[in-house]
Scaffold this motif. Structure first.
Motif, PDB file in Angstrom:
ATOM      1  N   PHE A 146       0.839  -1.203   0.000  1.00  0.00           N
ATOM      2  CA  PHE A 146       0.000   0.000   0.000  1.00  0.00           C
ATOM      3  C   PHE A 146       0.872   1.251   0.000  1.00  0.00           C
ATOM      4  O   PHE A 146       0.708   2.141  -0.828  1.00  0.00           O
ATOM      5  N   ASP A 179      -5.551   2.885  10.406  1.00  0.00           N
ATOM      6  CA  ASP A 179      -6.574   2.602   9.397  1.00  0.00           C
ATOM      7  C   ASP A 179      -5.982   1.835   8.223  1.00  0.00           C
ATOM      8  O   ASP A 179      -6.601   0.887   7.721  1.00  0.00           O
ATOM      9  N   LEU A 180      -4.784   2.214   7.777  1.00  0.00           N
ATOM     10  CA  LEU A 180      -4.138   1.502   6.668  1.00  0.00           C
ATOM     11  C   LEU A 180      -3.888   0.040   7.040  1.00  0.00           C
ATOM     12  O   LEU A 180      -4.083  -0.852   6.219  1.00  0.00           O
ATOM     13  N   ARG A 229      -5.608  -1.783   9.206  1.00  0.00           N
ATOM     14  CA  ARG A 229      -6.915  -2.450   9.207  1.00  0.00           C
ATOM     15  C   ARG A 229      -7.358  -2.748   7.778  1.00  0.00           C
ATOM     16  O   ARG A 229      -7.815  -3.858   7.480  1.00  0.00           O
ATOM     17  N   ARG A 230      -7.169  -1.774   6.880  1.00  0.00           N
ATOM     18  CA  ARG A 230      -7.532  -1.985   5.482  1.00  0.00           C
ATOM     19  C   ARG A 230      -6.660  -3.060   4.840  1.00  0.00           C
ATOM     20  O   ARG A 230      -7.141  -3.853   4.023  1.00  0.00           O
ATOM     21  N   LEU A 236      -8.066  -6.365   5.922  1.00  0.00           N
ATOM     22  CA  LEU A 236      -9.303  -6.662   5.179  1.00  0.00           C
ATOM     23  C   LEU A 236      -9.008  -7.012   3.721  1.00  0.00           C
ATOM     24  O   LEU A 236      -9.624  -7.919   3.145  1.00  0.00           O
ATOM     25  N   TYR A 237      -8.086  -6.281   3.139  1.00  0.00           N
ATOM     26  CA  TYR A 237      -7.679  -6.552   1.758  1.00  0.00           C
ATOM     27  C   TYR A 237      -7.136  -7.972   1.651  1.00  0.00           C
ATOM     28  O   TYR A 237      -7.505  -8.730   0.755  1.00  0.00           O
ATOM     29  N   THR A 262      -9.846 -10.591   1.810  1.00  0.00           N
ATOM     30  CA  THR A 262     -10.563 -10.671   0.536  1.00  0.00           C
ATOM     31  C   THR A 262      -9.725 -11.419  -0.497  1.00  0.00           C
ATOM     32  O   THR A 262     -10.241 -12.285  -1.219  1.00  0.00           O
ATOM     33  N   LEU A 313     -11.325  -1.042  -0.869  1.00  0.00           N
ATOM     34  CA  LEU A 313     -10.483  -0.920   0.327  1.00  0.00           C
ATOM     35  C   LEU A 313      -9.278  -0.010   0.110  1.00  0.00           C
ATOM     36  O   LEU A 313      -8.563   0.304   1.062  1.00  0.00           O
ATOM     37  N   LEU A 314      -9.067   0.430  -1.116  1.00  0.00           N
ATOM     38  CA  LEU A 314      -7.896   1.245  -1.443  1.00  0.00           C
ATOM     39  C   LEU A 314      -8.187   2.731  -1.523  1.00  0.00           C
ATOM     40  O   LEU A 314      -7.293   3.527  -1.788  1.00  0.00           O
ATOM     41  N   THR A 315      -9.423   3.112  -1.318  1.00  0.00           N
ATOM     42  CA  THR A 315      -9.785   4.522  -1.364  1.00  0.00           C
ATOM     43  C   THR A 315     -10.433   4.921  -0.045  1.00  0.00           C
ATOM     44  O   THR A 315     -11.015   4.096   0.657  1.00  0.00           O
ATOM     45  N   ASP A 316     -10.298   6.189   0.287  1.00  0.00           N
ATOM     46  CA  ASP A 316     -10.900   6.687   1.536  1.00  0.00           C
ATOM     47  C   ASP A 316     -12.375   6.870   1.408  1.00  0.00           C
ATOM     48  O   ASP A 316     -12.975   7.091   0.447  1.00  0.00           O
TER      49      ASP A 316
END
Length: 178
Positions: A126, A137-138, A140-141, A144-145, A148, A175-178
């Motif tokens: 990322f 947050d990154l 956590r994303r 999640l990424y 998936t 998941l890659l955008t705010d």
């Protein structure tokens, strides 16, 4: 005592040859006792996790080297290439089919060191790709990424059946955008 890098190299070679790790045979190949092998690695699951991570690092580096672009497009490209590379390796398919419970334990449990390595690697992808945000947050994303992406890589093991990368791509992109 055997050097950790020698043990890991021997275990990775054994896995690539046999699509599994037989601790008795591996101990013989390394010319150490089974007890010494277990003292060095802790458990077969731990050793499998380290072998999988060693192989994954090579594939991630290859995928990152081949991927172009920046931002979400680069992250998706790295993931697509990594998925194709892993899919072309018969050892993992053979292992998952022969030992699904062990595979699930090593690949998916939060206690498994492999999971932590994979999240850290996804977070690095990322950042290297220019995805920005609050560090917590990154992370956590990234987790999640990764979950998936695991659906694409190991759908049948997770009970969802095969999932094409293209079907998962919109969720990955979200998941890659705010």
């Amino acid at each position: 005592m055997i050097a950790p890098e020698v043990l890991l190299r021997g275990a990775a070679y054994h896995y690539l040859q046999h699509s599994t790790i037989d601790m008795d045979i591996l101990a013989g190949e390394l010319a150490i006792s089974r007890a010494t092998l277990y003292r060095a690695v802790g458990s077969r699951d731990a050793l499998l996790g380290e072998v999988f991570w060693a192989i994954a690092k090579v594939l991630i580096a290859e995928a990152a080297g081949e991927a172009g672009g920046t931002g979400p497009d680069r992250v998706i490209a790295v993931s697509r290439i990594f998925t194709e590379l892993l899919d072309s390796a018969p050892q993992m398919r053979t292992f998952v089919a022969a030992e699904p419970q062990t595979a699930a334990r090593v690949l998916f449990t939060a206690a498994a060191e492999l999971r932590h390595h994979a999240i850290d690697a996804q977070l690095r992808i990322f950042v290297e790709s220019g995805i920005e945000g609050d560090p917590a947050d990154l992370r956590r994303r990234a987790a999640l990424y990764l979950r998936t992406l695991e659906g694409v890589l190991y759908g049948p093991l997770l009970g969802s059946g095969p999932i094409a990368f293209e079907a998962a791509e919109p969720a990955l992109r979200a998941l890659l955008t705010d």
